[in-house]
Design an enzyme around this catalytic site. Structure first.
Site, short mmCIF file in Angstrom:
data_model
loop_
_atom_site.label_atom_id
_atom_site.label_comp_id
_atom_site.label_asym_id
_atom_site.label_seq_id
_atom_site.Cartn_x
_atom_site.Cartn_y
_atom_site.Cartn_z
N SER A 135 31.59 -4.22 -28.18
CA SER A 135 32.68 -4.23 -27.21
C SER A 135 33.21 -5.62 -26.93
O SER A 135 34.15 -5.77 -26.16
CB SER A 135 32.21 -3.60 -25.90
N HIS B 283 29.77 -8.57 -20.97
CA HIS B 283 31.21 -8.42 -20.90
C HIS B 283 31.80 -9.60 -20.14
O HIS B 283 31.09 -10.44 -19.61
CB HIS B 283 31.58 -7.11 -20.20
N ASP C 53 35.24 -1.79 -16.94
CA ASP C 53 33.89 -1.23 -16.99
C ASP C 53 33.58 -0.25 -15.88
O ASP C 53 32.42 0.13 -15.72
CB ASP C 53 32.87 -2.36 -16.95
#
Lengths: 181, 190
Positions: free
Chosen positions: A59, A98, A124
């Site tokens: 991701s 992230h 998210d």
């Protein structure tokens, strides 16, 4: 060549005396404990529960690929937008890497954070726990400060194929026990 | 000293040691070899500015961006992550930072980005309604990701002021109108 190695190993194992067994057991224990000591010292130095993490998903491509290693540092500076953070969702143990896209900080320094993977379309919120729309400071395990590619592939292989873990530990243990250094 | 295991062992140790030394040297060259990029962001248009039924305000902004990333790239640079965030204090929060736009520039891409008009990727949403007439900072962040080693970042700030009235739909200003291929080019790599 392989059968020769195996017979050599078996021969060393059979001709070892009891005292040598104990000594090699101790050296194995020393290796394991020094690895543990290094890990704990790293935890102290970086202030993070997990000073080194392996990237598990795609991701954050093309910055980080599956199998890359990230060095983390927590520090006391407040989390700001744009930083790459590693966080744990309430109730789950898997660290997620992230980027911070939203920060709302109250006057009393309570902070609400929203993250998003660079390669993901949406943020998210779907990953957080039921009813949780923001991350708080206690979810954050550290900021990524350094990076090494590919090295974490071994960990991923061990996660996906658990028998590799046992195989590796078995071989290493055998090598330590039978080497006479 | 010549058995298979000894040879494999010393080969592996040697190559691992050399590899880590080379990685450290490569990452060290970053210290001498890069300077901050030249960035400029202007607010081109506020396309929509409204208050939702939840009481939160939201705004859709468009920017004019000129980013020259050439000075920031060296042989150890894999990509630069560029992002624009609106930063402001409000009555409820001591600090709000909302990311509005981002782009990844990789080492093989075009490094001087000139976007005359690009819409934000993510809308500016406030916790509450504090945005009317607000003076906020559009901060452009650049995050340099190396092939190996330490990640660096920096930012440049451009103050702007939000409109005093809600706007339901502001079309593209005609004096900034572009031909379709330029516009498509500007929107292409989101």
């Amino acid at each position: 060549m392989a059968p020769h190695v195996i017979s050599e190993t078996l021969h060393s194992l059979r001709t070892m005396k009891k005292r040598e067994y104990i000594e090699s057991g101790i050296s194995l224990g020393m290796i394991v404990s020094s690895a543990l000591i290094i890990w704990k010292v790293l935890m102290l130095l970086t202030g993070s529960e997990s000073p080194v993490v392996v990237v598990l998903s795609g991701s954050m491509e093309p910055a980080f690929y599956r199998g890359d290693i990230l060095f983390l540092h927590l520090g006391t500076a407040p989390v700001r937008v744009g930083e790459v953070v590693v966080f744990n969702v309430d109730g789950r143990d898997i660290p997620i890497v992230h980027r911070v896209v939203k920060v709302h900080e109250r006057p009393n320094l309570d902070i609400e954070i929203l993250t998003k993977g660079d390669n993901n379309y949406g943020d998210d919120t779907v990953l957080y726990a039921e009813g949780q729309n923001w991350l708080t400071k206690k979810n954050i395990m550290g900021r990524a400060v350094g990076f090494l590619p590919y090295v974490g592939m071994v960990t991923i292989m061990m996660n996906d194929y658990p028998y590799v873990k046992f195989l590796l530990i078995g071989i290493l243990g055998l090598l330590v026990i039978t080497s006479k250094e | 000293m010549h058995s298979f295991t000894y040879r494999i062992n010393s080969l592996a140790t040697f190559s691992l040691t050399i590899l880590s030394v080379v990685c450290m040297m490569v990452s060290f060259t970053d210290v001498f070899n890069s300077s901050p990029p030249l960035l400029s962001v202007k607010l081109a248009n506020v396309e929509r500015f409204q208050q939702l039924r939840t009481g939160n305000e939201e705004a859709y902004l468009a920017f004019q961006i000129d980013a020259d990333l050439e000075p920031a790239f060296n042989w150890n640079t894999k990509q630069v992550f560029l992002s624009i965030a609106a930063e402001y204090p409000s009555k409820k929060n001591a600090l709000n930072q909302v990311s509005l736009w981002d782009r990844i520039i990789q080492h093989l891409d075009e490094k001087h980005i000139k976007l005359p008009y690009v819409r934000n990727k993510y809308k500016l949403q406030d916790q509450g309604s504090h945005l009317k007439n607000k003076e906020l900072n559009l901060t452009m962040y650049y995050h340099i990701m190396p092939f190996v080693g330490r990640m660096r970042s920096g930012s440049v700030t451009f103050p702007i002021k939000m409109p005093s009235e809600y706007i339901s739909s502001n079309p593209l200003p005609s004096w900034k109108a572009m031909n379709p291929s330029d516009f498509k080019d500007a929107q292409r790599k989101k």
